[in-house]
Motif scaffolding. Sequence first.
Motif, short mmCIF file in Angstrom:
data_model
loop_
_atom_site.label_atom_id
_atom_site.label_comp_id
_atom_site.label_asym_id
_atom_site.label_seq_id
_atom_site.Cartn_x
_atom_site.Cartn_y
_atom_site.Cartn_z
N MET A 1 0.86 -1.19 0.00
CA MET A 1 0.00 0.00 0.00
C MET A 1 0.89 1.24 0.00
O MET A 1 1.68 1.46 0.92
N HIS A 2 0.79 2.04 -1.05
CA HIS A 2 1.66 3.19 -1.21
C HIS A 2 0.84 4.42 -1.60
O HIS A 2 -0.24 4.33 -2.17
N ARG A 3 1.43 5.56 -1.31
CA ARG A 3 0.84 6.83 -1.71
C ARG A 3 1.32 7.18 -3.11
O ARG A 3 2.47 6.96 -3.47
N ILE A 4 0.42 7.75 -3.92
CA ILE A 4 0.76 8.23 -5.25
C ILE A 4 0.67 9.75 -5.23
O ILE A 4 -0.32 10.31 -4.76
N ASP A 5 1.70 10.42 -5.72
CA ASP A 5 1.69 11.87 -5.68
C ASP A 5 2.44 12.43 -6.87
O ASP A 5 3.17 11.71 -7.56
N ASN A 6 2.26 13.73 -7.11
CA ASN A 6 2.98 14.41 -8.18
C ASN A 6 4.30 14.93 -7.65
O ASN A 6 4.34 15.62 -6.62
N VAL A 7 5.37 14.59 -8.34
CA VAL A 7 6.72 14.97 -7.92
C VAL A 7 7.35 15.80 -9.03
O VAL A 7 7.22 15.48 -10.22
N SER A 8 8.03 16.88 -8.65
CA SER A 8 8.64 17.78 -9.63
C SER A 8 9.63 17.03 -10.51
O SER A 8 10.38 16.17 -10.04
N VAL A 9 9.64 17.37 -11.78
CA VAL A 9 10.57 16.77 -12.73
C VAL A 9 11.85 17.59 -12.75
O VAL A 9 11.79 18.81 -12.92
N PRO A 10 13.00 16.97 -12.54
CA PRO A 10 14.25 17.72 -12.60
C PRO A 10 14.44 18.35 -13.98
O PRO A 10 13.93 17.86 -14.98
N ARG A 11 15.17 19.44 -14.01
CA ARG A 11 15.43 20.11 -15.29
C ARG A 11 16.12 19.14 -16.24
O ARG A 11 17.14 18.54 -15.91
N ALA A 12 15.53 18.99 -17.41
CA ALA A 12 16.05 18.01 -18.37
C ALA A 12 17.39 18.47 -18.95
O ALA A 12 17.65 19.66 -19.09
N LYS A 13 18.24 17.50 -19.25
CA LYS A 13 19.48 17.82 -19.94
C LYS A 13 19.15 18.33 -21.34
O LYS A 13 18.15 17.98 -21.94
N LEU A 152 1.74 19.88 -16.32
CA LEU A 152 2.29 21.22 -16.39
C LEU A 152 1.33 22.17 -15.72
O LEU A 152 0.20 22.35 -16.17
N ASP A 153 1.76 22.77 -14.62
CA ASP A 153 0.91 23.66 -13.84
C ASP A 153 1.71 24.92 -13.52
O ASP A 153 2.70 24.87 -12.80
N ALA A 154 1.26 26.04 -14.08
CA ALA A 154 1.93 27.33 -13.84
C ALA A 154 3.42 27.25 -14.18
O ALA A 154 4.26 27.83 -13.50
N GLY A 155 3.74 26.54 -15.25
CA GLY A 155 5.12 26.44 -15.69
C GLY A 155 5.94 25.40 -14.97
O GLY A 155 7.09 25.14 -15.34
N LYS A 156 5.39 24.78 -13.93
CA LYS A 156 6.11 23.76 -13.18
C LYS A 156 5.72 22.38 -13.70
O LYS A 156 4.53 22.07 -13.80
N LEU A 157 6.73 21.58 -14.00
CA LEU A 157 6.50 20.26 -14.56
C LEU A 157 6.64 19.21 -13.48
O LEU A 157 7.60 19.22 -12.70
N SER A 158 5.66 18.31 -13.41
CA SER A 158 5.71 17.23 -12.43
C SER A 158 5.25 15.94 -13.08
O SER A 158 4.65 15.95 -14.15
N THR A 159 5.54 14.83 -12.42
CA THR A 159 5.11 13.53 -12.91
C THR A 159 4.57 12.72 -11.76
O THR A 159 4.95 12.92 -10.60
N THR A 160 3.63 11.83 -12.05
CA THR A 160 3.03 10.99 -11.02
C THR A 160 4.00 9.88 -10.64
O THR A 160 4.50 9.16 -11.51
N GLN A 161 4.27 9.76 -9.35
CA GLN A 161 5.18 8.73 -8.88
C GLN A 161 4.59 8.02 -7.66
O GLN A 161 3.79 8.58 -6.93
N ILE A 162 5.02 6.78 -7.49
CA ILE A 162 4.64 6.00 -6.32
C ILE A 162 5.70 6.23 -5.25
O ILE A 162 6.89 5.93 -5.47
N LEU A 163 5.31 6.80 -4.13
CA LEU A 163 6.28 7.07 -3.08
C LEU A 163 6.71 5.77 -2.43
O LEU A 163 5.89 4.86 -2.18
#
Length: 453
Positions: A1-13, A152-163
């Motif tokens: 049983m895990h939490r799913i949340d949006n996590v910021s995406v690091p700046r891409a190379k 993409l929310d207000a210029g901030k990029l995130s992705t869904t991850q399983i914590l």
Amino acid sequence: MHRIDNVSVPRAKKASKPSKIVITTANTDLAKSLEHELSALNVAVQLVDKPQAENADLIVLTEGSINGEPAISRHWAVLRICKTLRETEIPIVLLGRQNQHDLESITGLSGLSRTLRQEWPGVPITNLDISPSSSVKQIAQTLLKTPSDSHLDAGKLSTTQILETPLALPNTKSLSQSGNWLITGGARGVTAACAIGLARQLGTGKFFLAGRSDIVEWPESIPDCEDLLSLRADLIQRAKRNGERPRLPEIDRQARGLLASREAQQTLGALTAAGIEAHYMKLDISKRRSVQSTIAQLTSAHGPITGLVHGAGVLADRQAIKKTKADLTKVFAPKVLGLLNILDSIDVSALDHLGLFSSAAAVFGNPGQSDYAMANAWLNNVADQLHATHKGLRVRSFCWGPWAGGMVDETLAAQFAERGINLIELQDGAEIFAKHLLFGEDDCVNLLIGDRW
């Protein structure tokens, strides 16, 4: 049983910028605005009605991003075009919507991209959900990065991850409210088990179970049984004794109806034993007027709905390339349209608890379930939106793995076993559902229950 949340995406190379992008014109304003922004960045853009295997570096589908279009139409339009691009090796980005006050405009296209990447491993498909606060310039810049499934929310990029940290069962507390609970699909199967688990935690209140089946009396001339094959045989013999010619489709329909009715009655009995005033309503929640009329009568007699559990759902499994709009409509009708109809018919501000039955298919994708994965990904995004806009409402979207029962038959169970995926036992799942819905952390909205796929 895990939490799913949006996590910021690091700046891409820094990566090579696509030199030509094809964009569909379904969302005309967005397509033209993206063309303007991308052209300013020295990227060639071609706007098309129907993309082919174009000579391009990227294909962007805007069909899912149209505000005001029905959810079924938008999701089907995206899937239909994806089917025509089955043989391409060009990266495809599905533009969807999140953070929409109009819940129907929200998309669950991440469920589609995750499923298609498994069914079509040679086709690079990703999903980008955009919010109203994201500018066209920000969207254009993000497309040049060719991200993985992202928001993409207000210029901030995130992705869904399983914590990674597993969630423990929360401690129970004393509850003072009883309230009125509307539970869709709650008379049978895993939703019924969860409703009973919830009732045992509450110990008081009124439960209104909504289902499409009738509750009928068991025929006096038929022995009591729980086995479908035995019941069909008994019904055939009864028809012959009465001088009738048994029609097998009708016999099967009658047998299934009797067993469904029996299970619903058993659920009502278990709820009553737990201290709940339990009622059953025959209701097709995909029918808007019926929902409005039924809930109006219910609230007039009993007061506002304070708890909602949305467990209704059906499957129409087949590979995406063979999917039809009828398949998608069948899956979306109870899960998506049903929830929209209910939320439009109740006073959402009176809700204290909202529990949604989603699926691990939305988190990982699942071959054969592109429509089901989309519908449940939509549920997860709706849960996030309602949590953000309705303070004091405890929202949980349970992304269930396969249960030992419900929609999982012996064949499916064997397939999951081959993949090393354990089944959720009814009692365990019911306890997880009830305790996390009633006592879990306030900001823990999406939960993965079961193994990783």
